[in-house]
Design a protein around this motif. Structure first.
Motif, mmCIF file in Angstrom:
data_model
loop_
_atom_site.group_PDB
_atom_site.id
_atom_site.type_symbol
_atom_site.label_atom_id
_atom_site.label_comp_id
_atom_site.label_asym_id
_atom_site.label_seq_id
_atom_site.Cartn_x
_atom_site.Cartn_y
_atom_site.Cartn_z
ATOM 1 N N GLY A 10 0.839 -1.192 0.000
ATOM 2 C CA GLY A 10 0.000 0.000 0.000
ATOM 3 C C GLY A 10 0.874 1.241 0.000
ATOM 4 N N ALA A 11 0.448 2.251 -0.743
ATOM 5 C CA ALA A 11 1.189 3.507 -0.860
ATOM 6 C C ALA A 11 0.608 4.549 0.078
ATOM 7 N N ILE A 12 1.440 5.034 0.975
ATOM 8 C CA ILE A 12 1.043 6.170 1.815
ATOM 9 C C ILE A 12 1.560 7.397 1.066
ATOM 10 N N ILE A 13 0.701 7.912 0.178
ATOM 11 C CA ILE A 13 1.092 9.027 -0.696
ATOM 12 C C ILE A 13 0.855 10.330 0.062
ATOM 13 N N ILE A 14 1.918 11.096 0.225
ATOM 14 C CA ILE A 14 1.847 12.325 1.013
ATOM 15 C C ILE A 14 2.086 13.531 0.115
ATOM 16 N N LYS A 15 1.171 14.491 0.226
ATOM 17 C CA LYS A 15 1.282 15.736 -0.550
ATOM 18 C C LYS A 15 0.763 16.867 0.327
ATOM 19 N N ASN A 16 1.566 17.895 0.493
ATOM 20 C CA ASN A 16 1.183 19.062 1.313
ATOM 21 C C ASN A 16 0.700 18.661 2.707
ATOM 22 N N LYS A 54 4.775 0.803 -7.471
ATOM 23 C CA LYS A 54 4.788 1.731 -8.614
ATOM 24 C C LYS A 54 3.840 1.247 -9.713
ATOM 25 N N ARG A 55 3.848 -0.059 -9.981
ATOM 26 C CA ARG A 55 2.985 -0.636 -11.008
ATOM 27 C C ARG A 55 1.510 -0.481 -10.622
ATOM 28 N N ASP A 56 1.173 -0.859 -9.378
ATOM 29 C CA ASP A 56 -0.226 -0.796 -8.946
ATOM 30 C C ASP A 56 -0.776 0.626 -8.943
ATOM 31 N N VAL A 57 0.012 1.574 -8.446
ATOM 32 C CA VAL A 57 -0.441 2.972 -8.413
ATOM 33 C C VAL A 57 -0.655 3.466 -9.843
ATOM 34 N N GLY A 58 0.245 3.086 -10.744
ATOM 35 C CA GLY A 58 0.093 3.465 -12.154
ATOM 36 C C GLY A 58 -1.147 2.852 -12.784
ATOM 37 N N GLU A 59 -1.365 1.545 -12.534
ATOM 38 C CA GLU A 59 -2.513 0.859 -13.135
ATOM 39 C C GLU A 59 -3.844 1.359 -12.575
ATOM 40 N N GLU A 60 -3.893 1.579 -11.259
ATOM 41 C CA GLU A 60 -5.164 1.922 -10.619
ATOM 42 C C GLU A 60 -5.508 3.405 -10.700
ATOM 43 N N GLU A 66 7.181 8.215 -6.342
ATOM 44 C CA GLU A 66 8.512 7.781 -5.931
ATOM 45 C C GLU A 66 8.318 7.040 -4.612
ATOM 46 N N VAL A 67 8.742 5.772 -4.573
ATOM 47 C CA VAL A 67 8.566 4.958 -3.374
ATOM 48 C C VAL A 67 9.732 5.211 -2.436
ATOM 49 N N GLY A 68 9.398 5.576 -1.206
ATOM 50 C CA GLY A 68 10.426 5.884 -0.210
ATOM 51 C C GLY A 68 10.531 4.797 0.848
ATOM 52 N N GLN A 69 10.681 5.236 2.069
ATOM 53 C CA GLN A 69 10.916 4.366 3.219
ATOM 54 C C GLN A 69 9.696 3.492 3.548
ATOM 55 N N ARG A 70 9.977 2.255 3.969
ATOM 56 C CA ARG A 70 8.886 1.384 4.405
ATOM 57 C C ARG A 70 8.351 1.903 5.729
ATOM 58 N N PHE A 71 7.037 1.886 5.882
ATOM 59 C CA PHE A 71 6.418 2.367 7.114
ATOM 60 C C PHE A 71 6.129 1.210 8.066
ATOM 61 N N MET A 72 5.253 0.298 7.670
ATOM 62 C CA MET A 72 4.832 -0.786 8.562
ATOM 63 C C MET A 72 4.483 -2.018 7.761
ATOM 64 N N GLN A 73 4.494 -3.145 8.455
ATOM 65 C CA GLN A 73 4.000 -4.392 7.883
ATOM 66 C C GLN A 73 2.994 -4.952 8.868
ATOM 67 N N GLU A 74 1.893 -5.444 8.342
ATOM 68 C CA GLU A 74 0.801 -5.940 9.178
ATOM 69 C C GLU A 74 0.245 -7.202 8.526
ATOM 70 N N TYR A 88 4.450 1.748 2.303
ATOM 71 C CA TYR A 88 5.621 2.587 2.045
ATOM 72 C C TYR A 88 5.180 4.032 1.885
ATOM 73 N N PHE A 89 6.002 4.933 2.406
ATOM 74 C CA PHE A 89 5.760 6.347 2.157
ATOM 75 C C PHE A 89 6.103 6.635 0.701
ATOM 76 N N CYS A 90 5.256 7.403 0.035
ATOM 77 C CA CYS A 90 5.472 7.723 -1.379
ATOM 78 C C CYS A 90 5.272 9.211 -1.609
ATOM 79 N N ARG A 91 5.992 9.704 -2.602
ATOM 80 C CA ARG A 91 5.891 11.103 -3.003
ATOM 81 C C ARG A 91 5.347 11.131 -4.424
ATOM 82 N N PRO A 92 4.288 11.919 -4.665
ATOM 83 C CA PRO A 92 3.741 11.973 -6.022
ATOM 84 C C PRO A 92 4.698 12.666 -6.985
ATOM 85 N N LEU A 93 4.791 12.112 -8.191
ATOM 86 C CA LEU A 93 5.588 12.724 -9.254
ATOM 87 C C LEU A 93 4.675 13.281 -10.340
ATOM 88 N N SER A 94 3.376 12.947 -10.267
ATOM 89 C CA SER A 94 2.381 13.462 -11.227
ATOM 90 C C SER A 94 1.571 14.538 -10.529
#
Length: 134
Positions: A10-16, A54-60, A66-74, A88-94
């Motif tokens: 899962g992508a924890i996408i953070i913006k602003n 990266k693939r899943d975020v692109g497809e969905e 940009e995939v960064g540091q891993r946050f948690m596993q559950e 994983y923490f992610c930063r949007p490039l789009s």
């Protein structure tokens, strides 16, 4: 019969200072139908979690991150399956995303995360995210 384990990311996408939550539609797993989650999906054979994300975020969402540091596993046990979720923490490039598989997307500040209903596997992560300064 032994339950299958699904390995998902899962992508924890953070913006602003806000995190993107996306709402699922109908699902054969009633526990996750119409609930919010982090965008992502199954890790395919031979993929690293980062490549899968990266693939899943692109497809969905037609969105590049940009995939960064891993946050948690559950590991969460649903009625019919175990879900091993890595986030994983992610930063949007789009600039903009396009929801292809979800009904809604919301940017939520950490203190707003519990204003929506999350898929059960995400709850511990949401609790931890509300304590972090983004």
């Amino acid at each position: 019969m032994m339950k299958k384990t699904l390995y998902v990311v899962g992508a924890i996408i953070i913006k602003n200072g806000k995190i993107l939550a996306v709402k699922r539609g109908e699902s054969k797993n009633k526990a996750v139908a119409y609930k919010y989650e982090f965008v992502g999906g199954k890790i395919e054979e031979g993929e690293s979690p980062q490549v899968a994300l990266k693939r899943d975020v692109g497809e969905e969402m037609n969105y590049e991150v940009e995939v960064g540091q891993r946050f948690m596993q559950e590991v969460y046990e649903y009625e019919d399956v175990f879900v091993n979720l890595q986030t994983y923490f992610c930063r949007p490039l789009s600039e903009k995303y396009e929801l292809k598989e979800h009904l809604d997307g919301k940017w939520l500040a950490p203190e707003e995360l519990f204003s929506v209903e999350w898929a059960p596997a995400d709850y511990n992560m949401i609790s931890q995210l509300t304590k972090i300064k983004l």
